[in-house]
Design a protein around this motif. Structure first.
Motif, mmCIF file in Angstrom:
data_model
loop_
_atom_site.group_PDB
_atom_site.id
_atom_site.type_symbol
_atom_site.label_atom_id
_atom_site.label_comp_id
_atom_site.label_asym_id
_atom_site.label_seq_id
_atom_site.Cartn_x
_atom_site.Cartn_y
_atom_site.Cartn_z
ATOM 1 N N LEU B 335 0.835 -1.205 0.000
ATOM 2 C CA LEU B 335 0.000 0.000 0.000
ATOM 3 C C LEU B 335 0.870 1.254 0.000
ATOM 4 O O LEU B 335 0.620 2.199 -0.753
ATOM 5 C CB LEU B 335 -0.935 -0.001 1.212
ATOM 6 C CG LEU B 335 -2.088 -1.011 1.176
ATOM 7 C CD1 LEU B 335 -2.839 -1.006 2.503
ATOM 8 C CD2 LEU B 335 -3.042 -0.700 0.035
ATOM 9 N N TRP B 338 2.578 1.806 -3.270
ATOM 10 C CA TRP B 338 1.683 2.309 -4.300
ATOM 11 C C TRP B 338 1.319 3.777 -4.033
ATOM 12 O O TRP B 338 1.314 4.609 -4.939
ATOM 13 C CB TRP B 338 0.404 1.462 -4.332
ATOM 14 C CG TRP B 338 -0.520 1.852 -5.445
ATOM 15 C CD1 TRP B 338 -0.487 1.407 -6.734
ATOM 16 C CD2 TRP B 338 -1.593 2.790 -5.382
ATOM 17 N NE1 TRP B 338 -1.464 1.993 -7.468
ATOM 18 C CE2 TRP B 338 -2.169 2.853 -6.670
ATOM 19 C CE3 TRP B 338 -2.136 3.589 -4.365
ATOM 20 C CZ2 TRP B 338 -3.255 3.673 -6.962
ATOM 21 C CZ3 TRP B 338 -3.218 4.407 -4.661
ATOM 22 C CH2 TRP B 338 -3.751 4.440 -5.953
ATOM 23 N N ALA B 339 1.042 4.090 -2.764
ATOM 24 C CA ALA B 339 0.445 5.394 -2.455
ATOM 25 C C ALA B 339 1.466 6.521 -2.362
ATOM 26 O O ALA B 339 1.152 7.671 -2.656
ATOM 27 C CB ALA B 339 -0.341 5.295 -1.154
ATOM 28 N N ASN B 344 -0.874 9.793 -2.245
ATOM 29 C CA ASN B 344 -2.238 9.490 -1.810
ATOM 30 C C ASN B 344 -2.268 9.246 -0.303
ATOM 31 O O ASN B 344 -2.082 8.121 0.160
ATOM 32 C CB ASN B 344 -2.714 8.241 -2.561
ATOM 33 C CG ASN B 344 -4.170 7.943 -2.295
ATOM 34 O OD1 ASN B 344 -4.704 8.322 -1.251
ATOM 35 N ND2 ASN B 344 -4.808 7.259 -3.221
ATOM 36 N N ILE B 347 -4.636 6.321 1.283
ATOM 37 C CA ILE B 347 -4.167 4.932 1.240
ATOM 38 C C ILE B 347 -3.009 4.735 2.215
ATOM 39 O O ILE B 347 -2.893 3.692 2.870
ATOM 40 C CB ILE B 347 -3.745 4.555 -0.197
ATOM 41 C CG1 ILE B 347 -4.945 4.653 -1.148
ATOM 42 C CG2 ILE B 347 -3.145 3.160 -0.252
ATOM 43 C CD1 ILE B 347 -6.050 3.664 -0.855
ATOM 44 N N LEU B 350 -4.485 4.170 5.543
ATOM 45 C CA LEU B 350 -4.993 2.801 5.635
ATOM 46 C C LEU B 350 -3.837 1.846 5.930
ATOM 47 O O LEU B 350 -3.914 1.003 6.833
ATOM 48 C CB LEU B 350 -5.692 2.422 4.320
ATOM 49 C CG LEU B 350 -6.195 0.982 4.232
ATOM 50 C CD1 LEU B 350 -7.328 0.758 5.220
ATOM 51 C CD2 LEU B 350 -6.640 0.643 2.812
ATOM 52 N N GLY B 351 -2.744 2.027 5.187
ATOM 53 C CA GLY B 351 -1.562 1.179 5.404
ATOM 54 C C GLY B 351 -1.029 1.312 6.819
ATOM 55 O O GLY B 351 -0.597 0.324 7.425
#
Lengths: 314, 472
Positions: B335, B338-339, B344, B347, B350-351
Motif C-alpha cells: 500500500l 503504491w500510495a 495518496n 491509502i 490505511l496502510g
C-alpha cells in the motif's frame, strides 16, 4: 552559532556519559554472570530418579505435601484416577507423578524442580530472588519477588507456579529441595526418604552420574544409554534413568546442552556496546547533518530561524 | 465540541483575544469555555457515553483485581504466565511508542525541522504509550507495590528484565522532560522550557540509546524461552533486532494513525500549520515506515534462513505466520509503495492502521498465541482480563485526548511579547480577528512594505525563546 552546537554536543556527551556509566554497571554485572559456564558446586547434591522402579504410589507427593505444609489435596494421595490427566506442578503441588502409556506398559514419572546448575529462573530474575545454594538447591526469596513471572516463562521444565489466589502476597511456589528443613542439615528431601521403591537416590551429583552410568552398564539393554539431566540445559541436580526413550515419557529432548542464559548472551553483550557507541555516533550524525547549514553564512540556528520565518506565528 | 469552540474563545496563548487579560489556569483547563458549556459539550459527545459504559464496567473490575487477586480476573495459568496485560499492554504498546525517539531524532539530531509540526504528537505518543505500558504492567504484576525493588532493594543485573526496568524508568523520565516543554508553554513558565531546551540534544540521544536497548530487550526476554516460542517467531541471535526494527514502522504508523484520528475528531484544536502540512508529513513518515517494514521483512527472512526453519512454513503454524507477515507487513508495504509516489495520503493512512495492527499481532503471537506451541492447549484469556485491557486502553484514550485538547501539541502556542507595552501589536502585523483564532499571519514577504517591523516582532518573540523555534 557553532558555540551553541558545541555546547549542545557537550551536553549530549555528558548525559550520554552518565547513562553509559549507569549502563556499564549493569553491563558488567551481566557479563560476569553470562561469561563462562557454571557446572555446579563441587559438593552440590542431587537425586537420581530411576523410572524403571516407579510404581506410581504417590507416596512422594504425600510426603512433600506434609513437609512443605501445603493445602490438603482435593483427591487423596492414594487415588489413582489422577493419572488420567497430565498434571503439572502448581501452588499446592511441588511434585506430581504422571503416567505415560508406552510400548513397555505404563511408565510413571515424578516431576519437580530439577535444580539446574545454571538455572534459567535465577538468571532471568531482575531482583535476584533465586539462589543456587552450595548444597545444590535452587531456593527463592519471597521477600523481594515482584511477581513478574519471567522465571515461569524462562524455566524450560515448566516448574515454577504462582499463587494467583493471593491478592496481597502472591508468590512463586516450587520445590526447594527441602533446603531449609533438611538439605542444609545434610538430610535427603522428604520425597526421597518416603519412597518405598528406592526410585530416588540422593547423593552428591557427581557420584550420582557415576552411579547412573554404572546401572546402565550393569544391565545391558535395560536402560536408554543416557542420563537425562547430566548435560541438558547445562546439567541439573535431579537426573533421570529410563527404559523407554525420554521423549515418550514427557521429557523435552530438544532443549540442548547449553544453559538457557546462553541464548540471551548475544543480546546482553550488545548492551554495553550500544551504551558506549551510540552517544558519539548520534552526536556525530547531528554535527554531520547540520554541518551543511554552516555554509553560506547560515548556521545551525539560523536554519531554525529561517523555518520560523517561512511559517511565522504571532 | 466544534459548536462550543465557536461560542467561546480558543485558548492558544496566555492572553485572551483582546490581548489584555490573561487566562487563569482554571479557564485553560475548561478550554476557555464556562463550566456549564464545558459540561454540556462533554455530555453531547457520544464518545464520552461509550467511555462511561466502559468505565462503569471496567473500573470496578480493576478494583476487584487488586481486592480478590489475579485469579479473579485471569485463568491463573502456570503455563501461560503472561496474558493479555503483558501480551497486549506491554509488548503491544511499547513498539507503538517508538515514535518519540524517532521524531526526536529526525528533528533534533538530523535537523529535519520540516517534521516539527508533528514532532510533538510523536513525543506525546511515545510518552503515553510507555506510561500506559507501565500501567498494564502494574495491573499484571503480582506485587506491583514492589516495582521499585530492582532500582533500590535487590538487583538482578544479569536479567534482561533488569535492563528493561531501568531503561523504561529512565526513558520515561526523558520523555517527560521532552514533552514538558509543551506543558511549560501552556502553564507559562519559560524558564523551565529554556532549561529543557538546553539539554534537548542530550535527551534525544539518551532517548535513542534507551529505545534501541529496551525495544530490543523486550524481544530478548523471549530468548529465555527457546523451547516455548514457536521457532518462526523465535530467533536466538536476532530476536532483539526483530523487535527493535519492527518497532520503527510501528511507532511511525501509530503517529499517522493518531494524527489522522486527531484531525478528524478534534479539527478545532489543530492549527493551520498542522492541518496544511499533515498530508505531506504523513507521506514523509510513511516513507520511513516503508524502509522499516522492508528491513523488518528482510531480517525476518534472514532469521528463518539462519536457523533453517523453512520446513515450518508448510505447517499450520507456518500458515499463521505467513498470514501475519502477509497482512501485517507485506500488505502495508504494498500500500505504501503504491500510495507514496502517487501522493495518496488516504491509502497511506490505511496502510498505517494495518501496520499498527500487524505489529500488535506479532507481539500477541510471540507472547501468547504461539507461546508454548508444544503444549496441547492454548490459553484463551478470561473475559474479565479482556475487559480490564479495554478499560485501561480507554483511560489511555481519555488521557491522550485531555492532553491534546489543552497542551500545544497539535497547534503552536502563541508566545506573547512580555510586558504591557509590547502586548500592543506592532504596526503592520494584524491582530487575529475575533472568532478567527487559527488564521495564520501572512509571512513577511506578503507584508512586503514593512519587513523591518515584522523582523523586530520576530526578535521580540525570540527574546523569550532562545532559538525561537517550535518544538524542543
Amino acid at each position: 552559532m557553532s558555540g551553541i552546537t558545541r555546547r549542545r554536543f557537550l551536553c549530549a556527551t555528558v548525559i550520554g556519559g552518565a547513562i553509559t556509566t549507569l549502563g556499564s554497571m549493569c553491563g558488567k554485572g551481566g557479563k560476569a554472570w553470562a561469561s563462562g559456564s557454571f557446572e555446579g558446586y563441587p559438593e552440590g547434591m542431587g537425586v537420581l530418579v530411576d523410572l524403571t522402579r516407579c510404581i506410581g504410589c504417590r507416596t512422594c507427593e504425600a510426603a512433600c505435601n506434609k513437609e512443605q505444609n501445603l493445602a490438603p489435596p482435593d483427591r487423596s494421595f492414594t487415588d489413582q484416577s489422577v493419572f488420567d490427566t497430565d498434571r503439572r506442578t502448581d501452588e499446592d503441588h511441588y511434585t506430581v507423578v504422571n503416567r505415560y502409556a508406552t510400548g513397555e506398559g505404563p511408565v510413571y514419572r515424578k516431576i519437580q524442580c530439577n535444580h539446574c546448575n545454571e538455572p534459567a529462573c535465577l538468571t532471568s530474575c531482575f531482583v535476584n530472588a533465586y539462589t543456587k545454594t552450595k548444597e545444590g538447591a535452587v531456593v527463592y526469596n519471597d521477600k523481594v519477588c515482584v511477581g513478574c513471572r519471567t522465571c515461569m516463562v524462562a524455566c524450560p521444565f515448566n516448574i515454577p507456579a504462582y499463587s494467583y489466589s493471593s491478592a496481597t502476597n502472591p508468590l512463586i511456589k516450587k520445590c526447594i529441595f527441602c533446603h531449609e528443613t533438611r538439605l542444609k542439615n545434610g538430610r535427603p528431601p522428604a520425597c526421597v526418604e518416603a519412597c518405598p521403591q528406592e526410585v530416588l537416590t540422593f547423593g552428591h551429583r557427581k557420584d550420582l552420574i557415576k552411579l547412573g552410568h554404572e546401572r546402565i552398564r550393569n544391565s545391558p539393554g535395560k536402560y536408554i544409554d543416557q542420563i537425562y539431566g547430566e548435560k541438558e540445559v547445562g546439567g541439573t541436580g535431579w537426573m533421570y534413568l529410563s527404559a523407554v526413550p525420554f521423549d515418550q515419557v514427557g521429557f523435552d529432548t530438544t532443549l540442548g546442552n547449553e544453559p538457557i542464559i546462553s541464548n540471551v548472551k548475544d543480546f546482553l553483550s550488545t548492551v554495553p556496546m550500544v551504551l558506549a557507541i551510540w552517544p558519539a555516533l548520534f552526536s556525530g550524525f547531528h554535527l554531520l547533518a547540520t554541518k551543511g547549514k554552516d555554509h553560506g553564512g547560515e548556521g545551525d540556528d539560523e536554519g531554525h530561524k529561517r523555518s520560523e520565518k517561512e511559517e511565522p506565528r504571532p | 465540541m466544534r459548536a462550543f469552540v465557536k461560542m467561546g474563545q480558543l485558548v492558544d496563548s496566555h492572553y485572551r483575544k483582546d490581548g489584555k487579560k490573561r487566562w487563569t489556569l482554571l479557564e485553560k483547563l475548561f478550554l476557555g469555555l464556562t463550566p456549564q458549556q464545558y459540561i454540556m459539550q462533554a455530555l453531547l459527545n457520544p464518545v464520552n457515553w461509550v467511555l462511561a459504559v466502559i468505565f462503569a464496567v471496567g473500573l470496578p473490575m480493576i478494583a476487584g483485581r487488586f481486592y480478590f487477586g489475579l485469579n479473579w480476573v485471569t485463568h491463573s495459568s502456570n503455563d501461560y504466565p503472561w496474558g493479555l496485560f503483558l501480551g497486549f499492554g506491554l509488548f503491544g504498546m511499547v513498539p507503538l511508542s517508538s515514535s518519540g525517539f524517532q521524531l526526536g531524532t529526525a528533528c533534533e539530531v538530523f535537523g529535519r525541522h520540516d517534521l516539527e509540526p508533528i514532532e510533538r504528537v510523536g513525543l506525546l505518543n511515545g510518552l503515553l504509550g510507555y506510561f500506559f505500558a507501565v500501567v498494564y504492567l502494574l495491573v499484571d504484576l503480582g506485587q506491583p507495590w514492589r516495582l521499585p525493588y530492582p532500582m533500590a532493594v535487590a538487583f538482578g543485573p544479569a536479567a534482561v528484565l533488569f535492563l528493561v526496568a531501568w531503561h523504561v524508568a529512565t526513558y520515561l523520565s526523558v520523555q517527560v522532560a521532552e514533552v514538558s516543554t509543551s506543558f511549560f508553554e501552556w502553564i507559562g513558565w519559560p524558564v523551565g522550557k529554556q532549561g529543557v531546551r538546553k539539554i534537548t540534544l542530550g535527551l534525544t540521544v539518551a532517548g535513542i540509546i534507551l529505545s534501541t536497548l529496551h525495544q530490543g530487550a523486550l524481544g530478548a526476554l523471549f530468548t529465555y524461552a527457546p523451547g516455548k516460542v514457536h521457532p518462526l517467531w523465535y530467533s536466538s541471535s536476532f530476536q532483539w533486532l526483530h523487535f527493535f526494527v519492527s518497532s520503527l514502522p510501528g511507532g511511525l504508523c501509530m503517529v499517522i494513525a493518531v494524527s489522522t484520528i486527531a484531525r478528524t475528531t478534534m479539527e478545532w484544536r489543530c492549527d493551520e500549520r498542522f492541518r496544511s502540512t499533515l498530508d505531506k508529513l504523513t507521506i514523509t513518515l510513511a516513507k520511513g515506515a516503508t524502509m522499516g517494514l522492508a528491513t523488518y521483512l528482510t531480517i525476518k527472512l534472514i532469521g528463518i534462513a539462519h536457523d533453517n526453519e523453512w520446513s515450518y512454513l508448510a505447517t499450520g503454524w507456518g500458515a499463521w505466520f505467513l498470514l501475519e507477515m502477509g497482512v501485517g507487513v507485506i500488505l502495508p508495504l504494498a500500500l505504501f509503495s503504491w500510495a507514496i509516489p502517487r501522493n495518496n495520503p488516504a491509502i497511506v493512512r490505511l496502510g498505517a492502521f494495518i501496520t499498527v495492527f500487524g505489529i500488535v499481532l506479532n507481539r500477541l503471537n510471540t507472547a501468547m498465541i504461539c507461546f508454548n506451541w508444544k503444549l496441547p492447549h492454548r490459553e484463551i484469556p478470561h473475559w474479565r482480563e479482556l475487559i480490564i485491557c479495554i478499560t485501561v486502553f480507554a483511560i489511555y484514550v481519555v488521557v491522550y485526548r485531555f492532553i491534546l485538547y489543552r497542551l500545544p501539541i497539535l497547534y503552536a502556542w502563541k508566545e506573547e511579547p512580555v510586558g504591557e507595552t509590547v502586548a500592543e501589536p506592532v504596526k503592520g502585523v494584524p491582530v487575529p480577528a475575533y472568532g478567527e483564532p487559527l488564521s495564520p499571519l501572512p509571512s513577511y514577504r506578503e507584508l512586503g512594505e514593512e519587513p523591518i517591523q515584522v523582523s523586530s516582532y520576530v526578535i521580540t518573540e525570540l527574546g523569550s525563546d532562545e532559538s525561537g523555534r517550535r518544538g524542543l
